[in-house]
Design a protein around this motif. Structure first.
Motif, PDB file in Angstrom:
ATOM      1  N   ALA A  80       0.832  -1.207   0.000  1.00  0.00           N
ATOM      2  CA  ALA A  80       0.000   0.000   0.000  1.00  0.00           C
ATOM      3  C   ALA A  80       0.861   1.248   0.000  1.00  0.00           C
ATOM      4  O   ALA A  80       0.434   2.305  -0.466  1.00  0.00           O
ATOM      5  CB  ALA A  80      -0.932  -0.005   1.212  1.00  0.00           C
ATOM      6  N   GLU A  81       2.069   1.129   0.542  1.00  0.00           N
ATOM      7  CA  GLU A  81       3.036   2.214   0.478  1.00  0.00           C
ATOM      8  C   GLU A  81       4.191   1.746  -0.399  1.00  0.00           C
ATOM      9  O   GLU A  81       4.778   0.694  -0.149  1.00  0.00           O
ATOM     10  CB  GLU A  81       3.539   2.571   1.874  1.00  0.00           C
ATOM     11  N   SER A  82       4.511   2.515  -1.432  1.00  0.00           N
ATOM     12  CA  SER A  82       5.546   2.097  -2.376  1.00  0.00           C
ATOM     13  C   SER A  82       6.917   2.122  -1.719  1.00  0.00           C
ATOM     14  O   SER A  82       7.156   2.846  -0.752  1.00  0.00           O
ATOM     15  CB  SER A  82       5.535   3.010  -3.600  1.00  0.00           C
ATOM     16  N   GLY A  83       7.820   1.331  -2.237  1.00  0.00           N
ATOM     17  CA  GLY A  83       9.175   1.278  -1.708  1.00  0.00           C
ATOM     18  C   GLY A  83      10.004   0.292  -2.494  1.00  0.00           C
ATOM     19  O   GLY A  83       9.505  -0.385  -3.394  1.00  0.00           O
ATOM     20  N   GLU A  84      11.295   0.201  -2.146  1.00  0.00           N
ATOM     21  CA  GLU A  84      12.182  -0.699  -2.872  1.00  0.00           C
ATOM     22  C   GLU A  84      12.590  -1.909  -2.045  1.00  0.00           C
ATOM     23  O   GLU A  84      13.462  -2.670  -2.443  1.00  0.00           O
ATOM     24  CB  GLU A  84      13.435   0.065  -3.321  1.00  0.00           C
ATOM     25  N   PHE A  85      11.926  -2.101  -0.895  1.00  0.00           N
ATOM     26  CA  PHE A  85      12.210  -3.248  -0.050  1.00  0.00           C
ATOM     27  C   PHE A  85      10.932  -4.032   0.210  1.00  0.00           C
ATOM     28  O   PHE A  85       9.825  -3.504   0.119  1.00  0.00           O
ATOM     29  CB  PHE A  85      12.826  -2.800   1.284  1.00  0.00           C
ATOM     30  N   VAL A  86      11.098  -5.307   0.538  1.00  0.00           N
ATOM     31  CA  VAL A  86       9.957  -6.156   0.862  1.00  0.00           C
ATOM     32  C   VAL A  86       9.455  -5.774   2.258  1.00  0.00           C
ATOM     33  O   VAL A  86      10.230  -5.766   3.213  1.00  0.00           O
ATOM     34  CB  VAL A  86      10.351  -7.641   0.825  1.00  0.00           C
ATOM     35  N   PRO A  87       8.185  -5.446   2.409  1.00  0.00           N
ATOM     36  CA  PRO A  87       7.666  -5.017   3.713  1.00  0.00           C
ATOM     37  C   PRO A  87       7.760  -6.110   4.777  1.00  0.00           C
ATOM     38  O   PRO A  87       7.639  -7.306   4.479  1.00  0.00           O
ATOM     39  CB  PRO A  87       6.205  -4.669   3.417  1.00  0.00           C
ATOM     40  N   GLY A  88       7.966  -5.675   6.022  1.00  0.00           N
ATOM     41  CA  GLY A  88       8.043  -6.624   7.122  1.00  0.00           C
ATOM     42  C   GLY A  88       6.767  -7.409   7.307  1.00  0.00           C
ATOM     43  O   GLY A  88       6.803  -8.588   7.682  1.00  0.00           O
ATOM     44  N   THR A  89       5.605  -6.782   7.041  1.00  0.00           N
ATOM     45  CA  THR A  89       4.347  -7.496   7.194  1.00  0.00           C
ATOM     46  C   THR A  89       4.241  -8.662   6.214  1.00  0.00           C
ATOM     47  O   THR A  89       3.673  -9.706   6.537  1.00  0.00           O
ATOM     48  CB  THR A  89       3.156  -6.540   6.998  1.00  0.00           C
ATOM     49  N   LEU A  90       4.810  -8.508   5.018  1.00  0.00           N
ATOM     50  CA  LEU A  90       4.792  -9.603   4.055  1.00  0.00           C
ATOM     51  C   LEU A  90       5.726 -10.732   4.513  1.00  0.00           C
ATOM     52  O   LEU A  90       5.395 -11.908   4.392  1.00  0.00           O
ATOM     53  CB  LEU A  90       5.192  -9.110   2.662  1.00  0.00           C
ATOM     54  N   LEU A  91       6.888 -10.372   5.065  1.00  0.00           N
ATOM     55  CA  LEU A  91       7.797 -11.394   5.575  1.00  0.00           C
ATOM     56  C   LEU A  91       7.150 -12.170   6.723  1.00  0.00           C
ATOM     57  O   LEU A  91       7.293 -13.397   6.821  1.00  0.00           O
ATOM     58  CB  LEU A  91       9.104 -10.749   6.033  1.00  0.00           C
ATOM     59  N   ILE A  92       6.429 -11.463   7.601  1.00  0.00           N
ATOM     60  CA  ILE A  92       5.734 -12.139   8.698  1.00  0.00           C
ATOM     61  C   ILE A  92       4.677 -13.085   8.150  1.00  0.00           C
ATOM     62  O   ILE A  92       4.526 -14.216   8.634  1.00  0.00           O
ATOM     63  CB  ILE A  92       5.101 -11.105   9.650  1.00  0.00           C
ATOM     64  N   GLU A  93       3.942 -12.655   7.130  1.00  0.00           N
ATOM     65  CA  GLU A  93       2.932 -13.524   6.538  1.00  0.00           C
ATOM     66  C   GLU A  93       3.568 -14.745   5.878  1.00  0.00           C
ATOM     67  O   GLU A  93       3.040 -15.861   5.979  1.00  0.00           O
ATOM     68  CB  GLU A  93       2.103 -12.743   5.520  1.00  0.00           C
ATOM     69  N   ALA A  94       4.714 -14.570   5.223  1.00  0.00           N
ATOM     70  CA  ALA A  94       5.408 -15.709   4.616  1.00  0.00           C
ATOM     71  C   ALA A  94       5.881 -16.691   5.681  1.00  0.00           C
ATOM     72  O   ALA A  94       5.797 -17.914   5.501  1.00  0.00           O
ATOM     73  CB  ALA A  94       6.591 -15.212   3.787  1.00  0.00           C
ATOM     74  N   ILE A  95       6.371 -16.164   6.797  1.00  0.00           N
ATOM     75  CA  ILE A  95       6.787 -17.022   7.913  1.00  0.00           C
ATOM     76  C   ILE A  95       5.584 -17.789   8.464  1.00  0.00           C
ATOM     77  O   ILE A  95       5.663 -18.994   8.739  1.00  0.00           O
ATOM     78  CB  ILE A  95       7.460 -16.170   9.008  1.00  0.00           C
ATOM     79  N   ARG A  96       4.451 -17.100   8.622  1.00  0.00           N
ATOM     80  CA  ARG A  96       3.241 -17.758   9.131  1.00  0.00           C
ATOM     81  C   ARG A  96       2.775 -18.850   8.176  1.00  0.00           C
ATOM     82  O   ARG A  96       2.459 -19.970   8.611  1.00  0.00           O
ATOM     83  CB  ARG A  96       2.120 -16.724   9.318  1.00  0.00           C
ATOM     84  N   GLN A  97       2.732 -18.542   6.871  1.00  0.00           N
ATOM     85  CA  GLN A  97       2.246 -19.529   5.911  1.00  0.00           C
ATOM     86  C   GLN A  97       3.165 -20.744   5.832  1.00  0.00           C
ATOM     87  O   GLN A  97       2.702 -21.887   5.756  1.00  0.00           O
ATOM     88  CB  GLN A  97       2.087 -18.874   4.537  1.00  0.00           C
ATOM     89  N   THR A  98       4.470 -20.526   5.861  1.00  0.00           N
ATOM     90  CA  THR A  98       5.411 -21.651   5.807  1.00  0.00           C
ATOM     91  C   THR A  98       5.325 -22.481   7.082  1.00  0.00           C
ATOM     92  O   THR A  98       5.393 -23.721   7.038  1.00  0.00           O
ATOM     93  CB  THR A  98       6.844 -21.143   5.586  1.00  0.00           C
ATOM     94  N   ALA A  99       5.158 -21.822   8.223  1.00  0.00           N
ATOM     95  CA  ALA A  99       5.006 -22.549   9.489  1.00  0.00           C
ATOM     96  C   ALA A  99       3.738 -23.394   9.480  1.00  0.00           C
ATOM     97  O   ALA A  99       3.728 -24.534   9.978  1.00  0.00           O
ATOM     98  CB  ALA A  99       4.990 -21.566  10.654  1.00  0.00           C
ATOM     99  N   LEU A 100       2.662 -22.855   8.920  1.00  0.00           N
ATOM    100  CA  LEU A 100       1.417 -23.611   8.847  1.00  0.00           C
ATOM    101  C   LEU A 100       1.585 -24.834   7.953  1.00  0.00           C
ATOM    102  O   LEU A 100       1.112 -25.935   8.286  1.00  0.00           O
ATOM    103  CB  LEU A 100       0.299 -22.711   8.313  1.00  0.00           C
ATOM    104  N   LEU A 101       2.275 -24.683   6.835  1.00  0.00           N
ATOM    105  CA  LEU A 101       2.556 -25.831   5.971  1.00  0.00           C
ATOM    106  C   LEU A 101       3.379 -26.884   6.700  1.00  0.00           C
ATOM    107  O   LEU A 101       3.133 -28.090   6.574  1.00  0.00           O
ATOM    108  CB  LEU A 101       3.291 -25.362   4.715  1.00  0.00           C
ATOM    109  N   ALA A 102       4.377 -26.422   7.469  1.00  0.00           N
ATOM    110  CA  ALA A 102       5.219 -27.367   8.206  1.00  0.00           C
ATOM    111  C   ALA A 102       4.408 -28.113   9.260  1.00  0.00           C
ATOM    112  O   ALA A 102       4.568 -29.331   9.438  1.00  0.00           O
ATOM    113  CB  ALA A 102       6.384 -26.618   8.860  1.00  0.00           C
ATOM    114  N   ALA A 103       3.533 -27.396   9.974  1.00  0.00           N
ATOM    115  CA  ALA A 103       2.735 -28.041  11.016  1.00  0.00           C
ATOM    116  C   ALA A 103       1.765 -29.054  10.437  1.00  0.00           C
ATOM    117  O   ALA A 103       1.523 -30.113  11.032  1.00  0.00           O
ATOM    118  CB  ALA A 103       1.981 -26.973  11.809  1.00  0.00           C
TER     119      ALA A 103
END
Length: 320
Positions: free
Chosen positions: A223-246
């Motif tokens: 929602a806010e432009s930038g040249e880095f991957v937002p921390g909220t997206l990294l947290i969501e990726a961590i959550r989704q990968t953890a759910l797959l692992a579980a």
């Protein structure tokens, strides 16, 4: 083309008009070096009901990402308003930690739920009267029941030069993104394919690995432009990968599995346009209703995020 959301739309109940500053006493309010050292705020409103990300679940529980994004949004706003942080500073997470105090409070009910957040903001690394960051400590109640407690360290970074245009990363037949195919949304607790941010996993013993699928056109994460991957997206990726692992290693049911505690650090920025890999290692414990998972996100051999999570599996679809 996707329409980017306004501040109020991204966290609908957490718009700034619901933010209340709780002034300190005259004795406490004398700032040091011209900047306040600590301020307290209250935030209140209804839980979101039609948000494109926070309500894109299997319908059983509210999304704890709401707490994370609320802390980030409030920290960005109060940094400029009450701590004299220049408006051109980029805000990034250095660390985030949260725990669900009453998981049952997060269940979706027939009527809209009300949330109330109490936040303490403290200045970090003050130089020439301007803090280099903020530490926010908060508690969140849902319909009067303690729902979550947590804290986050935010860093405010001066602009480094002209922004480069954000690259397009990936495509698939269903989403139009380039790269490996995403997993099925329901396996990571989502319904909308656009909110899936990880690829199909590869497993080695007790570890699962996914590739991050970064869409710079996502209306919430970017929602806010930038040249880095937002921390909220990294947290969501961590959550989704953890759910797959579980689910794939411990045999949990994805529709009844949720992150109930997380501690995440961000050692460095993740650049757009470069590959990112998330690894999740499941604690080799017994068949308990919860398990510990250690996760990391790497880019070109460097860790950009690392986390310790507790994932719980309930016997009913309504959560723990």
């Amino acid at each position: 083309m996707a329409r980017h959301l306004t501040v109020a739309e991204r966290v609908r109940p957490a718009a700034t008009r619901h933010l209340i500053h709780r002034p300190r006493s005259a004795v406490q309010a004398a700032p040091e070096y011209g900047v306040s050292r600590e301020e307290r705020f209250a935030l209140a409103g209804d839980m979101p009901y039609d948000h494109p990300l926070f309500n894109d679940g299997l319908g059983h529980v509210h999304d704890v990402q709401l707490f994370v994004e609320t802390v980030r949004q409030v920290g960005t706003f109060v940094g400029g308003r009450y701590f004299r942080v220049p408006l051109d500073r980029r805000c990034r997470f250095e660390s985030v930690e949260f725990a669900l105090t009453t998981p049952a409070a997060w269940r979706v009910r027939e009527n809209p739920s009300h949330m109330a957040v109490d936040l303490h903001a403290s200045a970090l690394s003050v130089t020439s009267g301007i803090p280099g960051g903020l530490r926010l400590r908060g508690t969140m109640e849902i319909d009067g029941t303690a729902g979550c407690t947590g804290h986050a360290d935010l860093r405010f970074l001066a602009p480094s030069g002209p922004r480069r245009p954000a690259p397009t990363r990936w495509s698939s037949p269903t989403t139009g993104r380039h790269g490996p195919p995403p997993v099925d949304p329901h396996t990571v607790g989502r319904c909308d394919p656009r909110n899936v941010v990880v690829s199909a996993p590869a497993r080695t013993d007790d570890t699962l690995r996914t590739e991050l699928l970064v869409d710079p056109g996502h209306p919430v994460f970017f929602a806010e432009s930038g040249e880095f991957v937002p921390g909220t997206l990294l947290i969501e990726a961590i959550r989704q990968t953890a759910l797959l692992a579980a689910t794939r290693i411990r045999g949990y049911d994805a529709s009844r599995t949720h992150v109930v505690r997380a501690s995440v650090r961000f050692p460095r920025d993740a650049a757009l346009g470069l590959p990112l890999t998330c690894a999740a290692r499941v604690d080799p414990g017994d068949d308990a209703p919860s398990t510990s998972i250690r996760s990391s996100v790497t880019q070109l051999g460097s860790v950009v995020a690392e986390a310790e999570l507790t994932v719980a599996h309930s016997t009913s679809s309504g959560g723990s």
